[in-house]
Design an enzyme around this catalytic site. Structure first.
Site, PDB file in Angstrom:
ATOM      1  N   GLN A  98       0.628  -1.577  -0.200  1.00  0.00           N
ATOM      2  CA  GLN A  98       0.238   0.161   0.219  1.00  0.00           C
ATOM      3  C   GLN A  98       1.126   1.341   0.155  1.00  0.00           C
ATOM      4  O   GLN A  98       0.035   2.698  -0.311  1.00  0.00           O
ATOM      5  CB  GLN A  98      -0.947  -0.328   1.010  1.00  0.00           C
ATOM      6  N   CYS A 129     -18.254  -9.029   5.320  1.00  0.00           N
ATOM      7  CA  CYS A 129     -19.302  -9.459   5.579  1.00  0.00           C
ATOM      8  C   CYS A 129     -19.592 -11.421   5.769  1.00  0.00           C
ATOM      9  O   CYS A 129     -18.925 -11.314   4.484  1.00  0.00           O
ATOM     10  CB  CYS A 129     -20.229  -9.470   4.800  1.00  0.00           C
TER      11      CYS A 129
END
Length: 329
Positions: free
Chosen positions: A153, A280
């Site tokens: 990143q 999720c």
């Protein structure tokens, strides 16, 4: 409908035009770089040129092993380093935990000895937190141990930290998916396995990907300046989840009432591609392991999303999102 706004660069950035053009050129060099004939030698020359260009762009004076991405680079570092112990930070990417399932989780109290490899990522992908790699480097070096930093990143966006091994992923800065590299200070730090890349990787090199990766790094400039991204972060500061020093291109936002899952659906329908700080699973919102390690309360984590900008992000994209976020809050 207005043009969609893509703000999920921490997951993957769109392929830069410069990288696409370089990749197309690379496909014309179809020979195996390890073949001894003229075609193979031509491919090898292009591969080595890409290697040197990437090292120059990243200001790295050590060695570079091409890989299929960050996950493979992490596996090589964590499993082929000449050490008997691995210590990893609790906020590392899942790929680190998969590559070293028996590693010791670093909490700050562990003893670091000379036969250890310590892994600490540079910038966290969920919160944008800049981890204290340079500070850790002093402790690791004093112990005579090795330091590995996942810079997926941060590479191409900020200077690399001082580490013995560094992991880079091309698709995080506009290069192609399926291309990455392990930067290593010295090949002697790793146990070779035979095959390609001087025996440190078994798969044939992805020559078009390597050339495209070099082109993406050299392309450099973003659509937004650092000042514009900082201003964007300040506008969102009232809802920003901050855990330590942050970069200006990955922002975790917490809604006062709406769940992350509902936010993603709502924002997607409004034309914005973002992601969740929570995962999720099986229809139930499960708290992120990373947010948990940072000490984020469950109710906050359940309402947290991630907004990440990149080379193709424009000032207008940031303005549009800031307006929509204000309307939702």
């Amino acid at each position: 409908m207005a043009e969609r706004v893509y703000l999920d660069h921490a997951a993957t950035s769109p392929l830069r035009p410069e990288a696409k053009a370089a990749m197309e050129e690379g496909f014309r060099l179809w020979a195996n770089p390890s073949s001894p004939h003229a075609e193979g030698r031509k491919a090898r020359a292009a591969l080595e040129d890409a290697r040197e260009r990437i090292k120059a762009a990243l200001e790295w004076d050590g060695e570079l092993i091409f890989t299929s991405g960050a996950s493979e680079a992490l596996w090589i570092a964590l499993n082929r380093a000449k050490v008997s112990r691995r210590i990893i930070s609790p906020v590392e990417h899942d790929a680190v935990f998969r590559a070293a399932p028996d590693a010791t989780i670093f909490t700050g109290a562990e003893r670091i000895d000379a036969d250890a490899l310590v892994a600490i990522q540079h910038v966290n992908s969920e919160t944008g937190t800049i981890n204290p790699v340079s500070e850790m480097a002093v402790k690791v070096r004093d112990a005579g141990a090795l330091l590995l930093s996942d810079c997926s990143q941060s590479a191409g966006k900020m200077p690399l930290p001082d580490a013995d091994m560094i992991v880079v992923s091309a698709h995080k800065f506009g290069g192609p998916i399926g291309t990455g590299a392990l930067l290593v200070r010295d090949f002697d730090l790793l146990e070779p396995v035979g095959g390609h890349e001087r025996g440190y990787r078994q798969g044939t090199e992805n020559l078009p990907g390597a050339i495209a990766m070099a082109a993406a790094l050299e392309a450099g400039e973003w659509g937004t300046t650092s000042a514009q991204r900082t201003a964007f972060a300040e506008i969102l500061s009232a809802r920003r989840l901050t855990v330590g020093e942050q970069v200006d291109y990955i922002i975790a936002l917490t809604h006062p009432t709406m769940s992350a899952q509902a936010l993603l659906i709502r924002l997607d329908a409004m034309g914005f591609a973002v992601s969740a700080g929570s995962a999720c699973s099986s229809g139930t919102l499960k708290k992120s392991r990373v947010l948990d390690a940072f000490g984020v309360p469950d109710d906050v984590a359940a309402r947290t999303i991630r907004v990440s900008s990149g080379w193709s992000t424009t000032p207008q994209d940031l303005e549009r999102f800031a307006d929509v976020w204000a309307s939702l809050c």
